[in-house]
Each structure stands twice: as C-alpha cells, then as structure tokens.
Write a protein that holds these residues in place. Structure first.
Motif, mmCIF file in Angstrom:
data_model
loop_
_atom_site.group_PDB
_atom_site.id
_atom_site.type_symbol
_atom_site.label_atom_id
_atom_site.label_comp_id
_atom_site.label_asym_id
_atom_site.label_seq_id
_atom_site.Cartn_x
_atom_site.Cartn_y
_atom_site.Cartn_z
ATOM 1 N N GLY A 210 56.493 17.071 92.603
ATOM 2 C CA GLY A 210 56.747 16.335 91.374
ATOM 3 C C GLY A 210 57.722 17.182 90.584
ATOM 4 O O GLY A 210 57.601 18.401 90.568
ATOM 5 N N LEU A 231 56.634 8.816 87.084
ATOM 6 C CA LEU A 231 57.499 8.168 88.066
ATOM 7 C C LEU A 231 58.971 8.214 87.647
ATOM 8 O O LEU A 231 59.861 8.100 88.484
ATOM 9 C CB LEU A 231 57.051 6.712 88.263
ATOM 10 C CG LEU A 231 57.771 5.873 89.316
ATOM 11 C CD1 LEU A 231 57.694 6.526 90.693
ATOM 12 C CD2 LEU A 231 57.183 4.464 89.369
ATOM 13 N N ARG A 239 58.360 10.254 94.853
ATOM 14 C CA ARG A 239 58.616 9.331 93.737
ATOM 15 C C ARG A 239 60.108 9.027 93.617
ATOM 16 O O ARG A 239 60.955 9.876 93.888
ATOM 17 C CB ARG A 239 58.115 9.936 92.419
ATOM 18 C CG ARG A 239 56.626 10.180 92.371
ATOM 19 C CD ARG A 239 56.235 10.819 91.044
ATOM 20 N NE ARG A 239 54.847 11.252 91.047
ATOM 21 C CZ ARG A 239 54.421 12.373 90.471
ATOM 22 N NH1 ARG A 239 55.270 13.166 89.840
ATOM 23 N NH2 ARG A 239 53.147 12.684 90.511
ATOM 24 N N THR A 240 60.390 7.827 93.144
ATOM 25 C CA THR A 240 61.782 7.375 93.059
ATOM 26 C C THR A 240 62.591 8.075 91.984
ATOM 27 O O THR A 240 63.784 8.311 92.144
ATOM 28 C CB THR A 240 61.831 5.871 92.728
ATOM 29 O OG1 THR A 240 61.183 5.651 91.473
ATOM 30 C CG2 THR A 240 61.168 5.056 93.793
ATOM 31 N N ASN A 267 55.657 5.401 94.052
ATOM 32 C CA ASN A 267 55.049 6.688 93.723
ATOM 33 C C ASN A 267 54.785 7.563 94.935
ATOM 34 O O ASN A 267 54.932 8.782 94.867
ATOM 35 C CB ASN A 267 53.718 6.466 92.991
ATOM 36 C CG ASN A 267 53.859 6.425 91.490
ATOM 37 O OD1 ASN A 267 54.277 7.396 90.879
ATOM 38 N ND2 ASN A 267 53.512 5.293 90.900
ATOM 39 N N LYS A 268 54.407 6.941 96.067
ATOM 40 C CA LYS A 268 53.877 7.714 97.188
ATOM 41 C C LYS A 268 54.699 7.684 98.469
ATOM 42 O O LYS A 268 54.483 8.506 99.364
ATOM 43 C CB LYS A 268 52.451 7.232 97.506
ATOM 44 C CG LYS A 268 51.481 7.411 96.356
ATOM 45 C CD LYS A 268 50.100 6.865 96.709
ATOM 46 C CE LYS A 268 49.122 7.018 95.556
ATOM 47 N NZ LYS A 268 47.790 6.441 95.880
#
Length: 397
Positions: A210, A231, A239-240, A267-268
């Motif tokens: 992240g 996000l 994540r985009t 997200n995944k």
C-alpha cells in the motif's frame, strides 16, 4: 513496558517495548496472533528466538489472554500490570481525531462511528481495544490514528468537487492514510537536517504494497495522495490508485459484476498484480524486468510515472521550497531499481541521485542525492510502532 498493537478482524500483531525514560524505547518481543475465530495460532519472537503455539482463539479476548499467558510463561512479564500502556494503530478517526488520544468510552464511540468509513479495519481495532481493556484494566490504552496527521489539510485539498451536501451529510471527503508513518518521518527528518519541525517542507513517498505520498508544509500535512479510502492515489501492489470513477459503471454493464465485486477487484487484483500478471511484490516485478519481461517493464514504468507526477505536483504546492524528498517503507527503503525509476521521471525538477549511495546498505537513513541535486533526497526507515510507543509514553508521564 509498552505494548503496541495493530489488530484486524482475525489477527493481532504486537510488539513489546522496554522504556527506561533515558533513551529510545527498545523492542524485545514481537509477535502475531492469527486465525482468531478459526482455530488460533500464536507466534512470539523473544529477543530473536521464535516460538510457535497453537492456542485456541475463539475471539479476540481469548487471543489477548493467550498473548499475556505466553508472556508470563516465558518470563517476559511477571503479571499484566508490568505493561503500563497499550498503544493501538487505528486506521480511521474521521474529522474529530487530530492527535493520539486515550481510548475512553467517548473515543471508542468515535472509532465505532467511523466503521462506516473503514469497514475492513475499525471493527477489528475496536474489538481488540475492548479485549485488552478487559484483560488489562490498569493499563493506559492509547489510540494512534492513520488519518489524524492529515486533519491539517486545508479544505481546498480535502474537499471533492461533488455536491457540498455529500460532504456535510455523509462526510465524503479526502482523509488520507499512513499518517503515523508520515508523522514519524517528518520528525525524523527534522532531526537529520537539524531544522525545527514547524519550519520543514517535505515530499514523503511511503512506498510499500500500500503506498501514498504526503506534501508536508511547515511540519504539517498539506496534501496527500490517498482519499476517502486507501484505494485512491498512486498505483499500488494490488490497488489501482486514481481512475475514472465511471469505470465501475462500464465494467458492471460489460461483465454483470456488482459494485462491491468491482471495488474488491480494484482493491485486491489490480495495481502491480493486475498489469503484470506476475505479482504484487515489487521485488518480483524488478526481477522480471531484469529478465526482459515486457509486462513487468510496463508495470514498473506506470508505477514510477504516477509517483513522479505526484512529486512534481507537491513541489509546486510547496512553491519549490522543498527541504527534502523522502523515500520510505518497504519499496522506498530497499528497492534501488524502483527508486531510480521514479527519480529518473521527475524531469522538471533538477534532482540527481548518487549511484553509490542509492546502492549502499544502511541502518537508519542515508542521503542519496548528489551534490548537484536541487533538493536533498533521503531513504529513511519508517517505524510506526516506535511512533505509537512514544505517543503512548506521553500519557504515562
């Protein structure tokens, strides 16, 4: 002793610190209680020695009891009262929490009220807080929130250009995350460059699985890349980052997936993993780049360009008055290839890095900018647990 806790819905990650009051607290026990509500697994590492237990953990209260029992069994503590404070990492404090707080009934209600903004994180934190409170009635419980550092952002930076009543009625705005890390790095950098915290301007790149950036102006968060949720912002491990919000509607019509399913994929299963098809781990991506994998090269190019763009944006917000650019967290601290890819794309600023410094090992921090660079660049190891420990200690004095 101070116990630092990062709790989820089925896990409790923890680190125990000794504090003499004379020097920086030192961690000597760390561990993880996981598979809570399933069967239970507890791992302890005591001064480097790893121990594993299969303690039953039907709930968080049982997990806390298991942790404390194993502490006593291994002579880490004589009884629970040896631990004077417990500091919790909590993701979301909404707009009301601007600094670390004692977790009394009022503040626990704030954590509960913000479950709507952090449904994956705040419930586990609240459950753990209640479990530690029951098992350690004499300890001071302190909450450190990932969002609180960013509550100094001005409205022009945290508001979205949406109907204003959405902000007023539903608290729809940018909050930002990784605040504990950004706070730690800000204070750490001020010491490194010997400048008062309230005078320092930084661009901090927290680059892990992240990831987000923070524009620090006069020692406070002025803007950050994450938004209402983690996000938003730059491309991350899975994540985009920022995308056209109409993508949800388009993909829903094309695939029949609903809003929650699409958001879960964004997200995944997106970011580095989505583009490369290889991994969400930058180490795997850079290794594939060295093997001339074209999708991995595209992934690295996209990732680093988005970060470079934010660096330029934040330099503009600071009117060019930047004391340092900081690279931190797992990728930022360790990946030479990834860091160089970012800095090579910052074309409009005259920043230059030193090849040898960038490739050098280090313990705490290292300056990686060359003497010709317009701005100083540092790699600094973040320490959110130490930050939480120090904040908890303040409430014991």
């Amino acid at each position: 002793m101070i116990l630092v806790v990062n709790a989820g819905s089925s896990s409790i990650k923890f680190k125990l610190y000794k504090s003499t009051g004379q020097a920086e607290p030192t961690p000597f026990v760390e561990g993880l209680a996981e598979r809570i509500t399933v069967d239970g697994a507890l791992t302890l590492k005591i001064e480097g020695i790893k121990k594993e237990y299969n303690d039953k953990m039907p709930n968080h209260e049982a997990a806390v009891q298991a942790i404390l029992n194993r502490f006593q069994e291994n002579n880490v503590i004589k009884d629970v009262n040896d631990i004077k404070g417990v500091g919790f990492r909590i993701v979301h404090g909404g707009v009301k929490v601007v600094k670390p707080v004692v977790l009394d009934a009022t503040m626990k209600k704030v954590v509960e009220d913000n479950i709507k903004l952090a449904p994956l994180h705040n419930p586990g934190a609240l459950t753990a807080i209640n479990a530690f409170e029951k098992n350690m009635p004499n300890a001071k419980l302190v909450g450190c929130f990932d969002t609180s550092f960013h509550q100094t952002m001005p409205p022009k930076n945290y508001l979205y250009p949406i109907p204003y009543e959405w902000f007023e009625e539903y608290s729809a705005r940018k909050y930002g995350f990784h605040g504990i890390s950004f706070d730690y790095i800000t204070q750490k950098t001020a010491k490194i460059i010997n400048k008062p915290v309230d005078k320092i301007n930084l661009i901090i790149c927290h680059l892990g699985n992240g990831a987000s950036l923070c524009c620090v102006k006069a020692g406070k968060s002025f803007d950050t890349s994450m938004g209402l949720t983690p996000l938003a912002g730059i491309m991350m491990g899975t994540r985009t980052g920022d995308i056209d919000p109409s993508l949800h509607q388009y993909i829903a019509k094309q695939t029949g997936l609903d809003l929650e399913q699409i958001t879960d994929i964004l997200n995944k299963k997106s970011g580095l993993l989505g583009i490369s098809g290889i991994s969400s781990d930058m180490r795997d991506i850079t290794a594939a780049v060295e093997q001339n994998n074209q999708k991995a090269a595209l992934t690295l190019d996209m990732w680093s360009q988005r970060i470079a763009d934010f660096i330029v944006k934040y330099a503009n917000l600071l009117e060019g008055k930047v004391d340092a650019i900081i690279l931190t967290a797992g990728v930022g601290e360790n990946s030479r290839v990834a860091n160089e890819s970012i800095l090579d794309k910052v074309k409009i600023l005259n920043i230059k890095y030193d090849d040898k410094a960038m490739a050098s090992g280090y313990d705490d921090y290292i300056k990686v900018s060359s003497s010709q660079s317009q701005y100083e660049i540092y790699k600094i190891r973040t320490d959110e647990e130490l930050m939480i420990c120090n904040e908890t200690l303040k409430f014991l004095k």
